[in-house]
Design a protein around this motif. Sequence first.
Motif, mmCIF file in Angstrom:
data_model
loop_
_atom_site.group_PDB
_atom_site.id
_atom_site.type_symbol
_atom_site.label_atom_id
_atom_site.label_comp_id
_atom_site.label_asym_id
_atom_site.label_seq_id
_atom_site.Cartn_x
_atom_site.Cartn_y
_atom_site.Cartn_z
ATOM 1 N N GLU A 276 1.212 -3.323 4.350
ATOM 2 C CA GLU A 276 0.232 -4.276 3.870
ATOM 3 C C GLU A 276 -1.021 -3.571 3.328
ATOM 4 O O GLU A 276 -1.358 -2.454 3.753
ATOM 5 C CB GLU A 276 -0.164 -5.264 4.977
ATOM 6 N N PRO A 277 -1.729 -4.209 2.361
ATOM 7 C CA PRO A 277 -2.982 -3.653 1.858
ATOM 8 C C PRO A 277 -3.936 -3.322 3.001
ATOM 9 O O PRO A 277 -4.078 -4.084 3.959
ATOM 10 C CB PRO A 277 -3.532 -4.784 0.973
ATOM 11 N N SER B 254 -3.648 -10.770 3.807
ATOM 12 C CA SER B 254 -3.377 -10.477 2.396
ATOM 13 C C SER B 254 -3.683 -11.688 1.521
ATOM 14 O O SER B 254 -4.180 -11.543 0.398
ATOM 15 C CB SER B 254 -1.920 -10.070 2.213
ATOM 16 N N TYR C 30 -7.568 -2.017 -2.440
ATOM 17 C CA TYR C 30 -7.102 -3.318 -2.925
ATOM 18 C C TYR C 30 -8.239 -4.292 -3.192
ATOM 19 O O TYR C 30 -8.117 -5.171 -4.046
ATOM 20 C CB TYR C 30 -6.070 -3.915 -1.967
ATOM 21 N N TYR D 113 5.988 -6.246 1.002
ATOM 22 C CA TYR D 113 5.757 -5.065 1.836
ATOM 23 C C TYR D 113 6.364 -5.261 3.217
ATOM 24 O O TYR D 113 6.739 -6.368 3.602
ATOM 25 C CB TYR D 113 4.269 -4.749 1.942
ATOM 26 N N LEU E 197 3.287 -10.761 -2.365
ATOM 27 C CA LEU E 197 3.310 -9.783 -1.273
ATOM 28 C C LEU E 197 4.742 -9.297 -1.107
ATOM 29 O O LEU E 197 5.653 -10.089 -0.861
ATOM 30 C CB LEU E 197 2.846 -10.414 0.037
ATOM 31 N N ASP F 50 0.830 -1.204 0.000
ATOM 32 C CA ASP F 50 0.000 0.000 0.000
ATOM 33 C C ASP F 50 0.866 1.257 0.000
ATOM 34 O O ASP F 50 2.067 1.217 0.239
ATOM 35 C CB ASP F 50 -0.966 -0.008 1.188
ATOM 36 N N LEU G 259 -7.315 -11.883 0.907
ATOM 37 C CA LEU G 259 -7.704 -10.872 -0.063
ATOM 38 C C LEU G 259 -7.436 -11.356 -1.483
ATOM 39 O O LEU G 259 -8.273 -11.224 -2.378
ATOM 40 C CB LEU G 259 -6.938 -9.581 0.216
#
Length: 262
Positions: free
Chosen positions: A215-216, A256, A223, A243, A241, A209, A259
Amino acid sequence: MKASVCIEMIYTEIPFLDRIKIAADQGFDAIEFWNWDNKDMPAVKKAAADAGIEIATFQSNRGGTLINPSHRPGFIAGIKESLDMANEMGTEAMFILTDELGDDRGVKFQFPELSEEEKYRSVFEGLFEIAPLAEAAGVTLLLEPLNNLVDHAGYWLKTSDVGFELIRKLNSPNVRLLFDIYHQQVTEGNIIDRLTGNLDAVGHVHVADVPGRHEPGTGELNYANIIKKLHETGYDRYIGLEYEPTIPSKEAARASLALIKG
């Protein structure tokens, strides 16, 4: 679509090799990392095999840059070694950078004496030489734009638009773009259209992000909509991922993954 986790940035509170089993236990399809030449690759291979998890990608660069033609012989020699390592590890893709990054991930060389046109031509010519090597090895090279406003000052390939242009000019099935949503939001924005409108040239996607590269859900990006649109296109390659978590790694990675898998 498949989910990968960069164990260079996530699970960092855990010993490196142990991160591989944790990623598998959490349900990820693959792991990824940065440089391979500073790691015990036989141990990484064994840990991944024992955990039953793939290695999605790692860095192909071993020194030098694409933007300076005088670097090309050494640069290509390093790519050849990396292609051999990818085959040894059973890895089907490696990411490739236009510039050399130092241990702090900063750009090592700027070359102000070279014009933008000269740098562009050098990058294209270098990729043109490397593409047949990747094709022969059966490995996809993932050309990655990075933002140079926050993280990588001086990095040459900063926009996905230029990356897509280079890839389409090359017309090689083994050179694709690594579309890092974090970097492209910082540099360009318009993420959904820019990503979903160019999936023919995309080989891998990274998520984090903005701001902060966390993280989102910690920043300005929606997201849920981005992932929903990717699902609608039928995108079936990796989302990785990459991040720095603001909460415990396992908790961030679990959310995540949910998601991504929808």
